[in-house]
Scaffold this motif. Sequence first.
Motif, PDB file in Angstrom:
ATOM      1  N   VAL A  35       0.803  -1.228   0.000  1.00 12.05           N
ATOM      2  CA  VAL A  35       0.000   0.000   0.000  1.00 12.05           C
ATOM      3  C   VAL A  35       0.838   1.282   0.000  1.00 12.05           C
ATOM      4  CG1 VAL A  35      -2.027  -1.018   1.093  1.00 12.05           C
ATOM      5  CG2 VAL A  35      -0.296   0.066   2.503  1.00 12.05           C
ATOM      6  N   SER A  36       2.018   1.225   0.619  1.00  8.87           N
ATOM      7  CA  SER A  36       2.759   2.468   0.809  1.00  8.87           C
ATOM      8  C   SER A  36       3.022   3.250  -0.491  1.00  8.87           C
ATOM      9  CB  SER A  36       4.059   2.191   1.558  1.00  8.87           C
ATOM     10  OG  SER A  36       4.703   3.401   1.830  1.00  8.87           O
ATOM     11  N   ARG A  48       4.421   5.628   8.436  1.00  6.04           N
ATOM     12  CA  ARG A  48       5.697   5.125   8.961  1.00  6.04           C
ATOM     13  C   ARG A  48       5.885   5.538  10.419  1.00  6.04           C
ATOM     14  NH1 ARG A  48       9.433   6.230   4.303  1.00  6.04           N
ATOM     15  NH2 ARG A  48       8.136   4.699   3.230  1.00  6.04           N
ATOM     16  N   MET A  51       3.642   3.527  12.596  1.00 15.20           N
ATOM     17  CA  MET A  51       4.146   2.168  12.775  1.00 15.20           C
ATOM     18  C   MET A  51       5.289   2.112  13.795  1.00 15.20           C
ATOM     19  SD  MET A  51       2.584  -0.186  11.395  1.00 15.20           S
ATOM     20  CE  MET A  51       0.907   0.207  10.986  1.00 15.20           C
ATOM     21  N   LEU A  52       6.137   3.126  13.765  1.00 12.85           N
ATOM     22  CA  LEU A  52       7.239   3.147  14.736  1.00 12.85           C
ATOM     23  C   LEU A  52       6.688   3.281  16.157  1.00 12.85           C
ATOM     24  CD1 LEU A  52       9.918   5.260  12.816  1.00 12.85           C
ATOM     25  CD2 LEU A  52       9.866   2.781  13.179  1.00 12.85           C
ATOM     26  N   VAL A  54       3.628   2.354  17.139  1.00 15.96           N
ATOM     27  CA  VAL A  54       2.928   1.103  17.443  1.00 15.96           C
ATOM     28  C   VAL A  54       3.939   0.031  17.841  1.00 15.96           C
ATOM     29  CG1 VAL A  54       1.697  -0.809  16.316  1.00 15.96           C
ATOM     30  CG2 VAL A  54       0.865   1.514  16.040  1.00 15.96           C
ATOM     31  N   ASN A  55       5.065   0.023  17.122  1.00 24.19           N
ATOM     32  CA  ASN A  55       6.108  -0.958  17.395  1.00 24.19           C
ATOM     33  C   ASN A  55       6.641  -0.798  18.818  1.00 24.19           C
ATOM     34  OD1 ASN A  55       7.713  -3.099  16.324  1.00 24.19           O
ATOM     35  ND2 ASN A  55       9.456  -1.697  16.341  1.00 24.19           N
ATOM     36  N   PHE A 106      -7.699  -3.684   3.357  1.00 20.77           N
ATOM     37  CA  PHE A 106      -6.678  -3.064   4.221  1.00 20.77           C
ATOM     38  C   PHE A 106      -7.369  -2.299   5.353  1.00 20.77           C
ATOM     39  CE2 PHE A 106      -4.008   0.549   5.406  1.00 20.77           C
ATOM     40  CZ  PHE A 106      -2.785  -0.072   5.673  1.00 20.77           C
ATOM     41  N   PHE A 113      -7.439  -4.589  13.795  1.00 19.75           N
ATOM     42  CA  PHE A 113      -6.283  -4.347  14.657  1.00 19.75           C
ATOM     43  C   PHE A 113      -6.640  -3.379  15.795  1.00 19.75           C
ATOM     44  CE2 PHE A 113      -2.429  -1.566  15.211  1.00 19.75           C
ATOM     45  CZ  PHE A 113      -1.696  -2.473  15.961  1.00 19.75           C
ATOM     46  N   CYS A 143      -0.481  -7.770  13.166  1.00 19.49           N
ATOM     47  CA  CYS A 143       0.695  -7.106  12.573  1.00 19.49           C
ATOM     48  C   CYS A 143       1.181  -7.942  11.390  1.00 19.49           C
ATOM     49  CB  CYS A 143       1.886  -6.986  13.523  1.00 19.49           C
ATOM     50  SG  CYS A 143       1.608  -6.484  15.218  1.00 19.49           S
ATOM     51  N   CYS A 146      -1.167  -8.140   8.253  1.00 16.67           N
ATOM     52  CA  CYS A 146      -1.160  -6.952   7.403  1.00 16.67           C
ATOM     53  C   CYS A 146       0.193  -6.790   6.703  1.00 16.67           C
ATOM     54  CB  CYS A 146      -1.516  -5.709   8.208  1.00 16.67           C
ATOM     55  SG  CYS A 146      -1.784  -4.277   7.151  1.00 16.67           S
ATOM     56  N   HIS A 147       1.275  -7.001   7.412  1.00 13.99           N
ATOM     57  CA  HIS A 147       2.602  -6.844   6.785  1.00 13.99           C
ATOM     58  C   HIS A 147       2.803  -7.832   5.645  1.00 13.99           C
ATOM     59  CE1 HIS A 147       4.409  -4.835  10.625  1.00 13.99           C
ATOM     60  NE2 HIS A 147       3.565  -4.057   9.968  1.00 13.99           N
ATOM     61  N   ARG A 154       8.342  -3.575   2.052  1.00 11.16           N
ATOM     62  CA  ARG A 154       9.143  -3.200   3.223  1.00 11.16           C
ATOM     63  C   ARG A 154       9.709  -4.433   3.923  1.00 11.16           C
ATOM     64  NH1 ARG A 154      11.887  -2.234   6.694  1.00 11.16           N
ATOM     65  NH2 ARG A 154      12.036  -0.519   8.182  1.00 11.16           N
ATOM     66  N   PHE A 155       8.940  -5.531   3.900  1.00 16.65           N
ATOM     67  CA  PHE A 155       9.348  -6.765   4.580  1.00 16.65           C
ATOM     68  C   PHE A 155       9.355  -7.927   3.590  1.00 16.65           C
ATOM     69  CE2 PHE A 155       6.888  -4.297   7.865  1.00 16.65           C
ATOM     70  CZ  PHE A 155       8.001  -3.837   8.569  1.00 16.65           C
TER      71      PHE A 155
HETATM   72  C1  HEC Z   1      -3.454  -2.686   8.673  1.00 19.22           C
HETATM   73  C2  HEC Z   1      -2.063  -2.891   8.345  1.00 19.22           C
HETATM   74  C3  HEC Z   1      -0.983  -2.917   9.390  1.00 19.22           C
HETATM   75  C4  HEC Z   1      -1.027  -3.356  10.688  1.00 19.22           C
HETATM   76  C5  HEC Z   1      -2.206  -3.955  11.439  1.00 19.22           C
HETATM   77  C6  HEC Z   1       0.304  -3.175  11.236  1.00 19.22           C
HETATM   78  N1  HEC Z   1       1.129  -2.632  10.301  1.00 19.22           N
HETATM   79 FE1  HEC Z   1       3.087  -2.175  10.554  1.00 19.22          FE
HETATM   80  N2  HEC Z   1       3.196  -1.546   8.621  1.00 19.22           N
HETATM   81  C7  HEC Z   1       2.171  -1.565   7.705  1.00 19.22           C
HETATM   82  C8  HEC Z   1       2.642  -1.087   6.417  1.00 19.22           C
HETATM   83  C9  HEC Z   1       1.824  -0.948   5.144  1.00 19.22           C
HETATM   84  C10 HEC Z   1       4.017  -0.805   6.584  1.00 19.22           C
HETATM   85  C11 HEC Z   1       5.011  -0.312   5.517  1.00 19.22           C
HETATM   86  C12 HEC Z   1       5.131   1.180   5.567  1.00 19.22           C
HETATM   87  C13 HEC Z   1       6.127   1.697   4.562  1.00 19.22           C
HETATM   88  O1  HEC Z   1       6.751   0.929   3.843  1.00 19.22           O
HETATM   89  O2  HEC Z   1       6.277   2.914   4.501  1.00 19.22           O
HETATM   90  C14 HEC Z   1       4.327  -1.091   7.985  1.00 19.22           C
HETATM   91  C15 HEC Z   1       5.579  -0.878   8.566  1.00 19.22           C
HETATM   92  C16 HEC Z   1       5.907  -1.187   9.854  1.00 19.22           C
HETATM   93  C17 HEC Z   1       7.220  -0.980  10.437  1.00 19.22           C
HETATM   94  C18 HEC Z   1       8.414  -0.370   9.719  1.00 19.22           C
HETATM   95  C19 HEC Z   1       8.403   1.136   9.835  1.00 19.22           C
HETATM   96  C20 HEC Z   1       9.590   1.745   9.090  1.00 19.22           C
HETATM   97  O3  HEC Z   1      10.586   2.052   9.744  1.00 19.22           O
HETATM   98  O4  HEC Z   1       9.500   1.879   7.882  1.00 19.22           O
HETATM   99  C21 HEC Z   1       7.176  -1.428  11.724  1.00 19.22           C
HETATM  100  C22 HEC Z   1       8.301  -1.433  12.737  1.00 19.22           C
HETATM  101  C23 HEC Z   1       5.824  -1.916  11.959  1.00 19.22           C
HETATM  102  N3  HEC Z   1       5.080  -1.748  10.795  1.00 19.22           N
HETATM  103  C24 HEC Z   1       5.365  -2.464  13.154  1.00 19.22           C
HETATM  104  C25 HEC Z   1       4.068  -2.934  13.362  1.00 19.22           C
HETATM  105  C26 HEC Z   1       3.636  -3.611  14.570  1.00 19.22           C
HETATM  106  C27 HEC Z   1       4.511  -3.928  15.752  1.00 19.22           C
HETATM  107  C28 HEC Z   1       2.313  -3.901  14.383  1.00 19.22           C
HETATM  108  C29 HEC Z   1       1.377  -4.586  15.323  1.00 19.22           C
HETATM  109  C30 HEC Z   1       1.436  -4.320  16.745  1.00 19.22           C
HETATM  110  C31 HEC Z   1       1.929  -3.410  13.062  1.00 19.22           C
HETATM  111  N4  HEC Z   1       3.019  -2.839  12.478  1.00 19.22           N
HETATM  112  C32 HEC Z   1       0.650  -3.523  12.542  1.00 19.22           C
HETATM  113  C33 HEC Z   1       0.881  -1.964   7.947  1.00 19.22           C
HETATM  114  C34 HEC Z   1       0.398  -2.475   9.149  1.00 19.22           C
END
Ligand code: HEC
Length: 160
Positions: A35-36, A48, A51-52, A54-55, A106, A113, A143, A146-147, A154-155
């Motif tokens: 999606v990004s 981004r 996500m950081l 949330v992480n 998505f 989530f 997590c 979705c990833h 990204r992964f």
């Molecule tokens: C509904 C979708 C979704 C969920 C649920 C989700 N993520 Fe993500 N996450 C993404 C997407 C899409 C990216 C890629 C973003 C990008 O490439 O810019 C991402 C990227 C990340 C990254 C990398 C950020 C970076 O430095 O680029 C981390 C760390 C991460 N997610 C942690 C988590 C954790 C931990 C959870 C659960 C607790 C979680 N995510 C749940 C969609 C999700």
Amino acid sequence: MPRKHAEYRYIMPGLVLAACVAFAGFALAQSAEPVSPKLTPKLQDLLRKEMLSVNEASQEILAAMVTGDDERVATLAQQIHDSFILRQSMTPEDKADLMAAVPEDFVRMDRNFHEISAALAEAANAKNRPPQRERFGQMIDACVACHSKYASDRFPAFSE
Ligand code: HEC
């Protein structure tokens, strides 16, 4: 007896082919388009950052759970539910851009989530520990789900 062998010769490749087709279907279902790249630069940046946060929060939740700090678990899970950055920094126009860019599935995964986060906060507020661990497990599953489907750029390990 020889006849039976002849039949096997056809059945086995048939089974292998069926297994391959099933696996290919599964692989396709697993990794949809990332999606990004479809997002505006602002939304990419917000996602981004979100996500950081949330992480970090999810790691802190683990630490709080294993030390019995229900209050901390509740606060962090609630923060995840409320979306640290994404929802709070989006203008109505950003919201429209987001909805136009991402598939309905998505949005559904994201909603799921956030619902799990709310349920985790609820269990922590009630000081119910086994359900906290169950919800946390579901959160990690969300997590990964979705990833593997929407962040394969990204992964890439998820598409191996
Ligand atoms: C509904 C979708 C979704 C969920 C649920 C989700 N993520 Fe993500 N996450 C993404 C997407 C899409 C990216 C890629 C973003 C990008 O490439 O810019 C991402 C990227 C990340 C990254 C990398 C950020 C970076 O430095 O680029 C981390 C760390 C991460 N997610 C942690 C988590 C954790 C931990 C959870 C659960 C607790 C979680 N995510 C749940 C969609 C999700």
